[in-house]
Design a protein around this motif. Structure first.
Motif, PDB file in Angstrom:
ATOM      1  N   LEU A  33       0.826  -1.199   0.000  1.00  0.00           N
ATOM      2  CA  LEU A  33       0.000   0.000   0.000  1.00  0.00           C
ATOM      3  C   LEU A  33       0.866   1.256   0.000  1.00  0.00           C
ATOM      4  CD1 LEU A  33      -2.833  -0.944   2.513  1.00  0.00           C
ATOM      5  CD2 LEU A  33      -2.940  -0.881   0.013  1.00  0.00           C
ATOM      6  N   PRO A  34       0.455   2.285  -0.732  1.00  0.00           N
ATOM      7  CA  PRO A  34       1.205   3.543  -0.730  1.00  0.00           C
ATOM      8  C   PRO A  34       0.950   4.326   0.546  1.00  0.00           C
ATOM      9  CG  PRO A  34      -0.769   3.770  -2.057  1.00  0.00           C
ATOM     10  CD  PRO A  34      -0.707   2.324  -1.637  1.00  0.00           C
ATOM     11  N   SER A  35       1.619   5.441   0.670  1.00  0.00           N
ATOM     12  CA  SER A  35       1.418   6.310   1.825  1.00  0.00           C
ATOM     13  C   SER A  35      -0.005   6.824   1.852  1.00  0.00           C
ATOM     14  CB  SER A  35       2.392   7.494   1.772  1.00  0.00           C
ATOM     15  OG  SER A  35       3.731   7.040   1.797  1.00  0.00           O
ATOM     16  N   ALA A  36      -0.490   7.086   3.064  1.00  0.00           N
ATOM     17  CA  ALA A  36      -1.863   7.554   3.232  1.00  0.00           C
ATOM     18  C   ALA A  36      -1.956   9.059   3.050  1.00  0.00           C
ATOM     19  CB  ALA A  36      -2.380   7.173   4.620  1.00  0.00           C
ATOM     20  N   LEU A  37      -3.046   9.493   2.464  1.00  0.00           N
ATOM     21  CA  LEU A  37      -3.362  10.914   2.407  1.00  0.00           C
ATOM     22  C   LEU A  37      -3.612  11.376   3.842  1.00  0.00           C
ATOM     23  CD1 LEU A  37      -3.933  12.948   0.007  1.00  0.00           C
ATOM     24  CD2 LEU A  37      -6.346  12.570   0.517  1.00  0.00           C
ATOM     25  N   PRO A  38      -2.989  12.466   4.273  1.00  0.00           N
ATOM     26  CA  PRO A  38      -3.136  12.888   5.670  1.00  0.00           C
ATOM     27  C   PRO A  38      -4.596  13.135   6.053  1.00  0.00           C
ATOM     28  CG  PRO A  38      -1.349  14.084   4.604  1.00  0.00           C
ATOM     29  CD  PRO A  38      -2.074  13.337   3.526  1.00  0.00           C
ATOM     30  N   GLU A  39      -4.976  12.753   7.246  1.00  0.00           N
ATOM     31  CA  GLU A  39      -6.345  12.971   7.706  1.00  0.00           C
ATOM     32  C   GLU A  39      -6.688  14.455   7.770  1.00  0.00           C
ATOM     33  OE1 GLU A  39      -8.936  11.014   8.371  1.00  0.00           O
ATOM     34  OE2 GLU A  39      -7.810   9.292   7.645  1.00  0.00           O
ATOM     35  N   ASP A  40      -5.695  15.271   8.107  1.00  0.00           N
ATOM     36  CA  ASP A  40      -5.939  16.706   8.235  1.00  0.00           C
ATOM     37  C   ASP A  40      -5.503  17.473   6.988  1.00  0.00           C
ATOM     38  OD1 ASP A  40      -3.260  16.234   8.528  1.00  0.00           O
ATOM     39  OD2 ASP A  40      -2.976  17.603  10.215  1.00  0.00           O
ATOM     40  N   TRP A  41      -5.657  16.839   5.832  1.00  0.00           N
ATOM     41  CA  TRP A  41      -5.196  17.426   4.574  1.00  0.00           C
ATOM     42  C   TRP A  41      -5.914  18.744   4.313  1.00  0.00           C
ATOM     43  CZ3 TRP A  41      -6.531  15.995  -1.023  1.00  0.00           C
ATOM     44  CH2 TRP A  41      -5.459  16.327  -1.875  1.00  0.00           C
ATOM     45  N   PRO A  42      -5.239  19.885   4.376  1.00  0.00           N
ATOM     46  CA  PRO A  42      -5.931  21.174   4.335  1.00  0.00           C
ATOM     47  C   PRO A  42      -6.502  21.553   2.981  1.00  0.00           C
ATOM     48  CG  PRO A  42      -3.553  21.494   4.398  1.00  0.00           C
ATOM     49  CD  PRO A  42      -3.796  20.032   4.609  1.00  0.00           C
ATOM     50  N   ILE A  43      -6.000  20.962   1.897  1.00  0.00           N
ATOM     51  CA  ILE A  43      -6.445  21.407   0.573  1.00  0.00           C
ATOM     52  C   ILE A  43      -7.926  21.143   0.342  1.00  0.00           C
ATOM     53  CG2 ILE A  43      -5.946  19.277  -0.710  1.00  0.00           C
ATOM     54  CD1 ILE A  43      -4.770  21.061  -2.924  1.00  0.00           C
ATOM     55  N   LEU A  44      -8.511  20.154   1.019  1.00  0.00           N
ATOM     56  CA  LEU A  44      -9.932  19.868   0.837  1.00  0.00           C
ATOM     57  C   LEU A  44     -10.805  21.049   1.250  1.00  0.00           C
ATOM     58  CD1 LEU A  44     -10.498  16.147   1.922  1.00  0.00           C
ATOM     59  CD2 LEU A  44     -10.604  17.124  -0.370  1.00  0.00           C
ATOM     60  N   ALA A  45     -10.309  21.865   2.164  1.00  0.00           N
ATOM     61  CA  ALA A  45     -11.087  23.009   2.624  1.00  0.00           C
ATOM     62  C   ALA A  45     -11.370  23.992   1.494  1.00  0.00           C
ATOM     63  CB  ALA A  45     -10.361  23.719   3.769  1.00  0.00           C
TER      64      ALA A  45
END
Length: 263
Positions: free
Chosen positions: A33-45
């Motif tokens: 599995l690749p690295s996880a997208l951070p849970e607090d990924w700010p770009i979604l905001a």
């Protein structure tokens, strides 16, 4: 925050139904599995726009990410390039009727995946109504129509441009151009790839892959949303047209507790 975008060449993917058959989900469980997208990924905001070739592509590829963005209060738009009127070539069911069915199913699925089954999803859906299986012919027009639709979002997610299906690849290329023109970050999701590729396949940009982990709630909602896609997961007209575009062995790719995207 922005992400570098995978910008590859045209796909050399084989027909996803070669003589040796599809790669099974059991086979894929051997893929690291690749690295996880951070849970607090700010770009979604800054808002998420998903550009998808067919009505259910966004749900299959990044339904969990859509659910996550909505839960975080982000604005979400889905642009469906076609209405999927050609998923059953040669069917006696008119393409317009099939398209209307797939649109209704995907609308219910989007409402379900964000936790509002039977209601209206807080997801804006825009349909370009390009003929199914003909996106390549209309690619330049799709680019022009996408530019204003993605311009005020922080992140665009679209079909992978190397996926091995013409509509997917054309949609991905159009989204890539629109994202470049507007300075929007781009991610791509594979769909057909899961059939023809193999674990550690050198044709797949694993070094640019990210994993979107789903919570138990998001996974359960996605499972229920997938059940809304009757025209794709069950015979269209039992006894007369028993073709199933998404049989259980294909659906298994999209029932995982995670999703994969390419930067």
């Amino acid at each position: 925050m922005s992400l570098p975008t995978f910008r590859g060449s045209r796909s050399s993917a084989p027909d996803p139904a070669p003589g040796h058959g599809w790669t099974t989900e059991t086979d894929w469980q051997r893929q690291a599995l690749p690295s996880a997208l951070p849970e607090d990924w700010p770009i979604l905001a800054g808002g998420l726009v998903v550009v998808a070739a067919h009505p259910e592509d966004a749900l299959l590829g990044v339904g969990g990410l859509i659910s996550r963005a909505v839960a975080e209060g982000s604005r979400v738009r889905v642009v469906s390039v076609t209405d999927g009127d050609a998923s059953h070539p040669g069917s006696r069911l008119p393409g317009s009727v099939l398209a209307a069915r797939r649109v209704r199913e995907s609308d219910r699925a989007f409402a379900t995946i964000v936790g509002n089954p039977g209601g209206v999803a807080p997801v804006e859906v825009i349909r370009l109504r390009v003929p199914d299986r003909a996106v390549t012919t209309h690619e330049r027009d799709v680019v022009d129509r996408l530019i204003p639709l993605v311009a005020d979002f922080a992140l665009c997610v679209s079909n992978w441009r190397e996926d091995g299906l013409a509509d997917h690849e054309s949609t991905g290329r159009a989204a890539d151009v629109a994202a470049r023109e507007t300075g929007v970050a781009l991610l791509e999701f594979p769909l057909r790839m899961w059939q023809w590729a193999r674990p550690q396949d050198s044709r797949v940009p694993w070094s640019r892959a990210l994993r979107v982990d789903l919570t138990q709630v998001q996974q359960a909602r996605k499972e229920r949303a997938l059940s809304c896609l009757a025209s794709q997961i069950a015979p269209l007209v039992p006894g007369r047209d028993d073709r199933v575009p998404l049989p259980p062995e294909k659906l298994a790719y999209f029932r995982r507790p995670f999703e994969i995207v390419f930067r």
